[in-house]
Design a protein around this motif. Sequence first.
Motif, PDB file in Angstrom:
ATOM      1  N   HIS A   1      30.230  32.972  35.504  1.00 17.61           N
ATOM      2  CA  HIS A   1      30.951  33.853  35.288  1.00 17.61           C
ATOM      3  C   HIS A   1      30.031  33.856  33.587  1.00 17.61           C
TER       4      HIS A   1
ATOM      5  N   VAL B   1      38.376  42.792  43.472  1.00 14.47           N
ATOM      6  CA  VAL B   1      38.443  42.146  42.502  1.00 14.47           C
ATOM      7  C   VAL B   1      37.076  41.523  42.292  1.00 14.47           C
ATOM      8  N   ARG B   2      37.057  40.515  43.321  1.00 16.02           N
ATOM      9  CA  ARG B   2      36.177  39.534  42.922  1.00 16.02           C
ATOM     10  C   ARG B   2      35.315  40.221  43.199  1.00 16.02           C
ATOM     11  N   ARG B   3      34.381  40.912  44.109  1.00 20.38           N
ATOM     12  CA  ARG B   3      33.573  41.538  44.171  1.00 20.38           C
ATOM     13  C   ARG B   3      32.951  42.526  42.704  1.00 20.38           C
TER      14      ARG B   3
ATOM     15  N   ARG C   1      40.202  41.625  31.748  1.00 22.63           N
ATOM     16  CA  ARG C   1      39.712  40.849  32.885  1.00 22.63           C
ATOM     17  C   ARG C   1      37.958  40.210  31.332  1.00 22.63           C
TER      18      ARG C   1
ATOM     19  N   SER D   1      40.217  34.252  47.395  1.00 24.13           N
ATOM     20  CA  SER D   1      40.056  34.840  47.804  1.00 24.13           C
ATOM     21  C   SER D   1      41.632  35.684  46.643  1.00 24.13           C
TER      22      SER D   1
ATOM     23  N   VAL E   1      34.118  41.542  39.969  1.00 28.28           N
ATOM     24  CA  VAL E   1      33.507  40.943  38.812  1.00 28.28           C
ATOM     25  C   VAL E   1      32.211  39.802  38.853  1.00 28.28           C
TER      26      VAL E   1
ATOM     27  N   GLY F   1      42.002  41.279  46.514  1.00 24.82           N
ATOM     28  CA  GLY F   1      41.026  40.182  45.866  1.00 24.82           C
ATOM     29  C   GLY F   1      40.268  39.609  45.357  1.00 24.82           C
TER      30      GLY F   1
ATOM     31  N   TRP G   1      43.477  37.554  39.030  1.00 22.98           N
ATOM     32  CA  TRP G   1      42.588  38.167  38.438  1.00 22.98           C
ATOM     33  C   TRP G   1      42.570  39.826  38.190  1.00 22.98           C
ATOM     34  N   THR G   2      44.018  39.547  39.433  1.00 21.28           N
ATOM     35  CA  THR G   2      44.851  41.502  39.090  1.00 21.28           C
ATOM     36  C   THR G   2      45.980  41.324  38.465  1.00 21.28           C
TER      37      THR G   2
ATOM     38  N   ASN H   1      31.858  42.501  33.295  1.00 22.37           N
ATOM     39  CA  ASN H   1      33.820  42.626  32.155  1.00 22.37           C
ATOM     40  C   ASN H   1      33.569  42.710  30.442  1.00 22.37           C
TER      41      ASN H   1
ATOM     42  N   TRP I   1      41.240  35.758  42.898  1.00 22.13           N
ATOM     43  CA  TRP I   1      41.036  36.816  42.218  1.00 22.13           C
ATOM     44  C   TRP I   1      42.033  37.877  42.750  1.00 22.13           C
TER      45      TRP I   1
END
Length: 375
Positions: free
Chosen positions: A326, A259-261, A303, A288, A263, A256, A296-297, A333, A292
Motif C-alpha cells: 500500500h 479499481v483494484r488494478r 483515493r 474484488s 490502485v 472493483g 474503494w469506489t 494515488n 475494491w
Amino acid sequence: MTDKLLNHRAEGPVTAPPLLLGPSLGTSYALWDKVAPELSVTHRVVRWDLPGHGGSAADLIGPGATVGDLADLVLALADSLGVDRFAYAGVSLGGAVGLHLAVHHPERVASLAVICSSAHFNGSKPWQERAERVRREGVEWLAEGADARWFTPGFTVPELVRDHRDADPEAYAACCDALAAFDVRDRLDDISMPTLLVAGRQDPATPPAHLREIADAVQGATLVELPGASHLAPAQCPEAVLTALRAHLGGPAPRGMEVRREVLGDAHVDRAQARQTPFTARFQDLISRYAWGEIWTDETLTRRERSMITLTALVAHGHYDELAMHVRAARRNGLTPDEIGAVLLQTAVYCGVPAANSAFAAAQRVLAEEDGTAG
C-alpha cells in the motif's frame, strides 16, 4: 391504511439499496425464503404477497383486474416505505409486474430481473377458463396439481402448496384475469434498465423460449437458463438463482477489479490472480466485490485519503507486507514520499514507536526501489 397495502416483509439495512421481490400466482412471499435473507446482506429486500395470497387482503383487486393494477399496488407499497427507485425481481406473475413497471414506470426501476415469466401468457382463453372454474369451485383442484406445474418430479415445497390451498378464490381469479389480458411484446424494446432473464429448462408454464423472446428484444439483457429447474426456480434452485441475481445486482464487481488494478497495479493483481486456486477463489472474489467494488469506489473520500487511512490501519495491526504493497498504492494515488513519511510519523504517536519504526523500514525499501537506489 395498512389494509390497503400489499402484505410484505422487509429485510436488510434501511439504508441499503432497495430490492422488491414479486411472487408467482398461488404462492406467498415464502417463495423467496431461501433467497431473500442472502440478498438482504447487501440490499433492503421487500417481498410482497399478491392480493388474496399470504397476508394480503383479497379485496385489493377485483374481476377484470390487470397487471397494471398489481403494479400500482406495488408502487403504493414502495411509496409507503419511502422507496422511490428500486431494483425489482419477480417470478411468473410477479415477473409480469416487473415488465409492466419497466415499460410504464421506468423512472422507478433501477434494474429488472424476470424469472420464469413471460411478456405474454399464451393468450387469454386458458386464463379466462381457469378464472371461471375457480370462481365456481375454488382453488383446491388447482392446488392438487401444483407440484406438477411448479416443480420437477419428486420435488415439492409443502408450505407453498399450502399457500395455494389458502389463496382466496376471487382474488386468485382476478389474478388470472390479469394474466389473460397481459401482453407487452410490442413494448419490450422500450426497456432500457439492466435486465436479467432467468429460465427454468424444465418449466412447462413459461419455457425458456418465452425468456429468450424478451432477451432478444431488450438491448443488453442477460439470459440465464437453469438446468433441472421448473417454474418456481427460487424455491427449487435457490443457489443458482442467487448466483444469477448477485451477478446482476452486484454491479460494482467488474468496477472493483478495475479499481483494484488502478490502485495496486496490473503486475500485483496479475500475480494474485495467477496464484488463485479453487480454495482461494471465493476470497479473491470477496476482495474484488467488497473492498475494491464497494469501499474503494465510494467517492466520499478521495483515493489519497483512503491510502493514508489504509497505511495507518496496517501499521496499527503490524501488517508490514501489506504495508509495503500500500506504500506503492499510495504513490500511485498521488502521495509524495514526504506525505507518506508524515503519515508514518503520526503512527508513532498513536500506534507506538516500535510499530512506526518497522513501518518506516518497510516504506523506505519500497521508496528506494522506486528511486532505483535499493541495495
